[in-house]
Design an enzyme around this catalytic site. Structure first.
Site, mmCIF file in Angstrom:
data_model
loop_
_atom_site.group_PDB
_atom_site.id
_atom_site.type_symbol
_atom_site.label_atom_id
_atom_site.label_comp_id
_atom_site.label_asym_id
_atom_site.label_seq_id
_atom_site.Cartn_x
_atom_site.Cartn_y
_atom_site.Cartn_z
ATOM 1 N N GLU A 124 -40.588 -20.099 3.952
ATOM 2 C CA GLU A 124 -39.434 -20.985 3.989
ATOM 3 C C GLU A 124 -38.640 -20.725 2.710
ATOM 4 O O GLU A 124 -39.211 -20.786 1.619
ATOM 5 C CB GLU A 124 -39.889 -22.437 4.044
ATOM 6 C CG GLU A 124 -38.759 -23.459 4.097
ATOM 7 C CD GLU A 124 -39.268 -24.894 4.088
ATOM 8 O OE1 GLU A 124 -38.690 -25.720 4.805
ATOM 9 O OE2 GLU A 124 -40.256 -25.178 3.349
ATOM 10 N N GLU A 215 -29.706 -31.062 3.124
ATOM 11 C CA GLU A 215 -31.002 -31.730 3.262
ATOM 12 C C GLU A 215 -30.985 -33.021 2.457
ATOM 13 O O GLU A 215 -30.476 -33.061 1.338
ATOM 14 C CB GLU A 215 -32.144 -30.835 2.777
ATOM 15 C CG GLU A 215 -33.511 -31.514 2.863
ATOM 16 C CD GLU A 215 -34.690 -30.562 2.713
ATOM 17 O OE1 GLU A 215 -35.837 -31.039 2.798
ATOM 18 O OE2 GLU A 215 -34.463 -29.340 2.524
#
Length: 228
Positions: A124, A215
């Site tokens: 990620e 985010e």
């Protein structure tokens, strides 16, 4: 972030296992209404919109509304959320040059970043352009720096144990490039980050999606971003 299809499968399995032996009836009282309100907003989803791939994932906490706009644009508003990640970009990702612009206004912990995944190995990754009250690099291991696109980025790695991923719950490594001078628009030359990571032994696998993401984590805020 976790894939939407995995969440649907997990929820179906949990529902089957948790079915009561005897049926129960509940009234739609104030408590139920309050719980529903706390989880209001846009459900997790992925797909294509106006020629761009989009991904939106939420853990269901708080209130977050994600909206795809024209072309590569999207907006997101959130209030007292748990965790969410959403944005527009491409699938698969690559060492492309990305241009973006817009506004990013977190109240608390949030990131504006090029965000993506690879498989084999499962990685990620984030190239963080701006953030709120928490510098995401502070929780990782410092590896070096890269100077690109008019700024300096500090490079970090971190390991997530038994965490949500595009392959379900897994243990995997995160790669981070965190810009030292925050911005909300400009050019991100992904090849320069990938090459810098490679020189530090931080290898990527087969690319999955790659988006310019907003985010939020246990925070509130708003963002309106366009990817070019």
């Amino acid at each position: 972030m976790v894939s939407f299809s995995y969440l649907l499968l997990a929820c179906s399995a949990i529902g089957a296992l948790a079915a009561p032996v005897e049926p129960e009836t509940t009234s739609f009282n104030e408590t139920a209404l309050h719980e529903f309100a706390e989880r209001a907003g846009t459900p997790s989803s992925t797909g294509w919109n106006n020629g761009y791939y989009y991904s939106f994932w939420t853990d269901g906490g708080g209130d977050v509304t994600y909206t795809n706009g024209a072309g590569g644009s999207y907006s997101v508003n959130w209030r007292n959320v748990g965790n969410f990640v959403g944005g527009k970009g491409w699938n698969p990702g690559s060492a492309r040059t990305i241009n973006y612009g817009g506004s990013f206004n977190p109240s608390g912990n949030g990131y504006l970043a090029v965000y993506g995944w690879t498989t084999n190995p499962l990685i990620e990754y984030y190239v963080v352009e701006s953030y709120g009250t928490y510098n995401p690099g502070s929780g990782g291991t410092f590896r070096g720096t890269v100077n690109t696109d008019g700024g300096t980025y500090n490079i970090y790695t971190a390991v997530r144990y038994n965490a949500p991923s595009i392959e379900g719950t897994k243990t995997f490594t995160q790669y981070w490039s965190v810009r030292t001078s925050k911005r909300t628009g400009g050019t991100v030359t992904m090849a320069n980050h990938f090459n810098a990571w490679s020189r530090l032994g931080m290898n990527l696998g087969t690319h999955n999606y790659q988006i310019v993401a907003t985010e939020g984590y246990q925070s509130s805020g708003s963002a309106s971003i366009t990817v070019y």
